[in-house]
Design an enzyme around this catalytic site. Structure first.
Site, mmCIF file in Angstrom:
data_model
loop_
_atom_site.group_PDB
_atom_site.id
_atom_site.type_symbol
_atom_site.label_atom_id
_atom_site.label_comp_id
_atom_site.label_asym_id
_atom_site.label_seq_id
_atom_site.Cartn_x
_atom_site.Cartn_y
_atom_site.Cartn_z
ATOM 1 N N ARG A 71 0.737 -1.219 -0.055
ATOM 2 C CA ARG A 71 0.177 -0.019 -0.028
ATOM 3 C C ARG A 71 0.994 1.299 -0.119
ATOM 4 N NH1 ARG A 71 -4.080 -0.665 4.905
ATOM 5 N NH2 ARG A 71 -4.793 1.244 4.020
ATOM 6 N N GLN A 102 -10.910 9.183 8.074
ATOM 7 C CA GLN A 102 -10.410 7.646 8.389
ATOM 8 C C GLN A 102 -9.365 7.238 7.450
ATOM 9 O OE1 GLN A 102 -14.461 5.097 8.673
ATOM 10 N NE2 GLN A 102 -14.838 6.925 7.284
ATOM 11 N N ASP A 105 -3.690 7.565 4.155
ATOM 12 C CA ASP A 105 -2.828 7.731 3.188
ATOM 13 C C ASP A 105 -2.058 9.339 3.135
ATOM 14 O OD1 ASP A 105 -5.833 7.987 1.220
ATOM 15 O OD2 ASP A 105 -4.757 9.655 2.170
ATOM 16 N N HIS A 120 -7.644 7.292 12.264
ATOM 17 C CA HIS A 120 -7.246 5.602 12.259
ATOM 18 C C HIS A 120 -5.665 6.042 11.980
ATOM 19 C CE1 HIS A 120 -11.202 4.203 10.663
ATOM 20 N NE2 HIS A 120 -11.161 4.455 11.864
ATOM 21 N N ASN A 216 -21.415 10.315 -1.499
ATOM 22 C CA ASN A 216 -20.915 9.252 -2.009
ATOM 23 C C ASN A 216 -21.270 8.741 -3.370
ATOM 24 O OD1 ASN A 216 -18.967 7.243 -0.216
ATOM 25 N ND2 ASN A 216 -20.745 5.868 -0.843
ATOM 26 N N GLU A 218 -22.330 5.646 -4.041
ATOM 27 C CA GLU A 218 -23.492 4.983 -3.894
ATOM 28 C C GLU A 218 -24.075 5.075 -2.610
ATOM 29 O OE1 GLU A 218 -21.585 1.217 -4.565
ATOM 30 O OE2 GLU A 218 -20.228 1.455 -2.888
HETATM 31 C C1 BV8 Z 1 -13.028 0.470 18.341
HETATM 32 C C2 BV8 Z 1 -6.880 1.605 9.682
HETATM 33 C C3 BV8 Z 1 -13.197 -0.175 20.405
HETATM 34 C C4 BV8 Z 1 -5.979 0.472 9.292
HETATM 35 C C5 BV8 Z 1 -9.075 0.903 9.908
HETATM 36 C C6 BV8 Z 1 -19.748 -0.767 16.688
HETATM 37 C C7 BV8 Z 1 -20.666 -1.517 15.860
HETATM 38 C C8 BV8 Z 1 -20.229 -2.386 15.174
HETATM 39 C C9 BV8 Z 1 -18.996 -2.761 15.043
HETATM 40 C C10 BV8 Z 1 -18.018 -2.107 15.780
HETATM 41 C C11 BV8 Z 1 -18.716 -1.211 16.730
HETATM 42 N N1 BV8 Z 1 -17.469 -0.781 17.760
HETATM 43 C C12 BV8 Z 1 -16.371 -1.507 17.277
HETATM 44 C C13 BV8 Z 1 -16.717 -2.329 16.241
HETATM 45 C C14 BV8 Z 1 -15.649 -3.101 15.356
HETATM 46 C C15 BV8 Z 1 -14.830 -2.276 14.470
HETATM 47 C C16 BV8 Z 1 -15.947 -2.111 13.204
HETATM 48 O O1 BV8 Z 1 -16.390 -0.931 13.255
HETATM 49 N N2 BV8 Z 1 -16.098 -3.121 12.320
HETATM 50 C C17 BV8 Z 1 -16.907 -2.924 11.185
HETATM 51 C C18 BV8 Z 1 -16.178 -3.703 9.978
HETATM 52 C C19 BV8 Z 1 -18.252 -3.582 11.480
HETATM 53 N N3 BV8 Z 1 -14.384 -1.236 14.696
HETATM 54 C C20 BV8 Z 1 -13.220 -1.136 15.595
HETATM 55 O O2 BV8 Z 1 -12.555 -2.164 15.746
HETATM 56 C C21 BV8 Z 1 -12.690 0.250 15.952
HETATM 57 N N4 BV8 Z 1 -12.137 0.250 17.183
HETATM 58 O O3 BV8 Z 1 -14.318 0.552 18.186
HETATM 59 O O4 BV8 Z 1 -12.345 0.336 19.422
HETATM 60 C C22 BV8 Z 1 -12.933 -1.557 20.801
HETATM 61 C C23 BV8 Z 1 -12.047 -1.881 21.177
HETATM 62 C C24 BV8 Z 1 -11.670 -3.198 21.572
HETATM 63 C C25 BV8 Z 1 -12.753 -4.333 21.136
HETATM 64 C C26 BV8 Z 1 -13.819 -3.756 20.274
HETATM 65 C C27 BV8 Z 1 -14.119 -2.395 20.151
HETATM 66 C C28 BV8 Z 1 -11.339 0.375 14.711
HETATM 67 C C29 BV8 Z 1 -11.850 0.736 13.745
HETATM 68 C C30 BV8 Z 1 -10.438 1.090 12.970
HETATM 69 C C31 BV8 Z 1 -10.118 -0.020 11.900
HETATM 70 N N5 BV8 Z 1 -8.971 0.615 10.910
HETATM 71 N N6 BV8 Z 1 -8.152 1.227 9.067
HETATM 72 C C32 BV8 Z 1 -5.448 0.367 7.690
HETATM 73 O O5 BV8 Z 1 -6.247 1.194 7.051
HETATM 74 O O6 BV8 Z 1 -4.649 -0.187 7.471
HETATM 75 S S1 BV8 Z 1 -10.781 1.133 9.111
HETATM 76 C C33 BV8 Z 1 -10.750 1.060 7.415
HETATM 77 O O7 BV8 Z 1 -12.106 0.993 6.952
HETATM 78 C C34 BV8 Z 1 -9.736 2.321 6.881
HETATM 79 O O8 BV8 Z 1 -9.464 3.006 7.681
HETATM 80 C C35 BV8 Z 1 -11.120 2.951 6.209
HETATM 81 O O9 BV8 Z 1 -11.134 4.268 6.261
HETATM 82 C C36 BV8 Z 1 -12.214 2.534 7.143
HETATM 83 C C37 BV8 Z 1 -13.441 2.856 6.475
HETATM 84 O O10 BV8 Z 1 -13.765 2.372 5.160
HETATM 85 P P1 BV8 Z 1 -14.023 3.574 4.147
HETATM 86 O O11 BV8 Z 1 -12.958 4.853 4.244
HETATM 87 O O12 BV8 Z 1 -15.377 3.973 4.463
HETATM 88 O O13 BV8 Z 1 -13.796 2.825 2.759
HETATM 89 P P2 BV8 Z 1 -14.912 1.874 1.958
HETATM 90 O O14 BV8 Z 1 -13.885 1.116 1.088
HETATM 91 O O15 BV8 Z 1 -15.433 0.849 3.085
HETATM 92 O O16 BV8 Z 1 -15.738 2.703 1.545
HETATM 93 C C38 BV8 Z 1 -15.485 3.803 0.501
HETATM 94 C C39 BV8 Z 1 -16.747 4.488 -0.070
HETATM 95 O O17 BV8 Z 1 -16.269 5.344 -1.040
HETATM 96 C C40 BV8 Z 1 -17.798 3.392 -0.759
HETATM 97 O O18 BV8 Z 1 -19.049 3.650 -0.418
HETATM 98 C C41 BV8 Z 1 -17.728 3.924 -2.226
HETATM 99 O O19 BV8 Z 1 -18.924 3.628 -2.910
HETATM 100 C C42 BV8 Z 1 -17.153 5.257 -2.204
HETATM 101 N N7 BV8 Z 1 -16.454 5.859 -3.299
HETATM 102 C C43 BV8 Z 1 -15.616 5.141 -4.090
HETATM 103 N N8 BV8 Z 1 -15.284 6.074 -5.041
HETATM 104 C C44 BV8 Z 1 -15.793 7.395 -4.842
HETATM 105 C C45 BV8 Z 1 -16.692 7.233 -3.625
HETATM 106 N N9 BV8 Z 1 -17.482 7.900 -3.209
HETATM 107 C C46 BV8 Z 1 -17.396 9.356 -3.893
HETATM 108 N N10 BV8 Z 1 -16.521 9.647 -4.796
HETATM 109 C C47 BV8 Z 1 -15.510 8.489 -5.439
HETATM 110 N N11 BV8 Z 1 -14.788 8.663 -6.521
#
Ligand code: BV8
Ligand code: ZN
Length: 247
Positions: A71, A102, A105, A120, A216, A218
Site C-alpha cells: 500500500r 478515516q 494515506d 485511524h 458518496n 453509492e
Molecule cells: C473500536 C486503519 C473499541 C488500518 C481501519 C460498533 C458497531 C459495530 C462494530 C463495531 C463497533 N465498535 C467497534 C466495532 C468493531 C470495528 C468495526 O467497526 N467493524 C466494522 C467492520 C463492522 N471497529 C473497531 O474495531 C474500531 N475500534 O471501536 O475500538 C473496541 C476496542 C476493543 C474491542 C472492540 C471495540 C477500529 C476501527 C478502525 C479500523 N481501522 N483502518 C488501515 O487502514 O490499514 S478501518 C478501514 O475502514 C480504513 O481506515 C477505512 O478508512 C475504514 C472505513 O472504510 P471507508 O473509508 O468507508 O472505505 P470503504 O472502501 O469501506 O468505502 C469507500 C466508499 O467510497 C464506498 O462507499 C464507495 O462507494 C465510495 N466511493 C468510491 N469512489 C468514490 C466514492 N465516493 C465518492 N467519490 C468517489 N470517487
C-alpha cells in the site's frame, strides 16, 4: 437530479461558519488509492478485516507488513485529487472547518488541509510493537529498509501506527472528532459508513442539530440518516459545489 441537491447544499454552506467534514477511502479513489470495500480494494485474497488486526500481526507480522509495504509503495505515487483540494481550501475558508479522516494515506496532509483529525493514524508512521516507550516515528522510505522494520529505540518489532480493528482510537482523536460534531453542517464524504466509531459521528452531529449531508458514489447506511444524500464522485461534485460558493 443532483442539480437541486447541489444547490441546496451550497446554500447551507454559504450561510455556515462551522462546518465539519468526515472523509473515507472514496475521497482518495480518484487519486488511484484502492478503496477497502469497493472493487480493486482487495489484496491477494485478503480483506482489510483479516489483516488490519493485532491478532493477524502477532500471528504473521511479515504478511501484514507485506500488505502495508504494498500500500505504501502504491500510495507513494498518488497525488491529492480535486476532492482533497476543495476540502483543503474549505478547511481554511470557513470560520471553523474541521476535517476528520478515516484515511491513513495522508493525502489530506499533502493537500495542505488545516484542522485535520486522522482518527485511524497514518501509513507513513510506525510505532513500537513491544511498546518500549518510543514515540511513533515517521518513515516514508519506499521500499522500507527492512521488512519487517524494527524500532530504532529498542530494536524490537515495529508496527504501522494505524488503528486496527479491535483497537481503540486515540483518546485525543475521539475527543476532537466528537467536539467537531458541534457544527452547522456535517458533511460525510466517500465512506461506506460501516466502520465505528467513525460511522457514528454523523448521527452524533445530527443529534446536536447539525444539517447533515452525504456525498458518496453509492448509497450507504448513512444515506437514510442524513438530510441530504448526493450520489456521485466526490472529485467531480466537490468542485461543482465550490463553484457555487464563490459568486
Ligand atoms: C473500536 C486503519 C473499541 C488500518 C481501519 C460498533 C458497531 C459495530 C462494530 C463495531 C463497533 N465498535 C467497534 C466495532 C468493531 C470495528 C468495526 O467497526 N467493524 C466494522 C467492520 C463492522 N471497529 C473497531 O474495531 C474500531 N475500534 O471501536 O475500538 C473496541 C476496542 C476493543 C474491542 C472492540 C471495540 C477500529 C476501527 C478502525 C479500523 N481501522 N483502518 C488501515 O487502514 O490499514 S478501518 C478501514 O475502514 C480504513 O481506515 C477505512 O478508512 C475504514 C472505513 O472504510 P471507508 O473509508 O468507508 O472505505 P470503504 O472502501 O469501506 O468505502 C469507500 C466508499 O467510497 C464506498 O462507499 C464507495 O462507494 C465510495 N466511493 C468510491 N469512489 C468514490 C466514492 N465516493 C465518492 N467519490 C468517489 N470517487
Ligand atoms: Zn521499541
Amino acid at each position: 437530479m443532483n442539480e437541486d441537491k447541489l444547490e441546496r447544499l451550497a446554500a447551507r454552506l454559504r450561510g455556515s461558519s462551522r462546518v465539519t467534514i468526515l472523509t473515507g477511502a472514496g475521497v482518495s479513489a480518484a487519486s488511484g488509492v484502492p478503496t477497502f470495500r469497493g472493487t480493486g480494494g482487495l489484496w491477494r485474497q485478503f480483506r482489510a478485516e483479516d489483516l488490519a488486526t493485532p491478532t493477524a500481526f502477532s500471528r504473521d507480522p511479515l504478511l501484514v507488513w507485506e500488505w502495508y509495504a504494498w500500500r505504501r509503495e502504491l500510495i507513494a505515487g498518488c497525488r491529492p485529487n480535486p476532492a482533497h483540494e476543495v476540502i483543503a481550501r474549505w478547511s481554511r475558508t470557513f470560520n471553523r472547518c474541521m476535517v476528520v479522516t478515516q484515511n491513513v494515506d495522508d493525502l489530506h496532509v499533502k493537500a495542505g488541509t488545516a484542522n485535520l483529525v486522522r482518527v485511524h493514524g497514518s501509513l507513513w508512521e510506525l510505532s513500537c510493537w513491544v511498546e518500549c516507550g518510543a514515540l511513533p516515528w515517521r518513515d516514508e522510505a519506499v521500499p522500507l529498509e527492512t521488512l519487517p522494520p524494527s524500532c530504532p529505540a529498542c530494536g524490537g518489532l515495529a508496527r504501522p501506527a494505524v488503528v486496527w480493528f479491535g483497537e481503540s482510537l486515540p483518546q485525543h482523536a475521539v475527543a476532537e472528532a466528537t467536539e467537531a460534531c458541534e457544527c452547522e453542517v456535517f458533511l460525510t464524504i466517500g465512506t461506506s459508513a460501516v466502520v465505528y466509531p467513525a460511522a457514528g459521528l454523523v448521527h452524533e452531529a445530527r443529534r446536536r442539530g447539525a444539517f447533515t449531508a452525504e456525498i458518496n458514489l453509492e448509497p450507504t447506511p448513512a444515506s437514510d440518516a442524513v438530510e441530504l444524500a448526493i450520489h456521485g464522485p466526490a472529485d467531480q461534485l466537490l468542485p461543482d459545489i465550490a463553484k457555487r460558493l464563490t459568486p
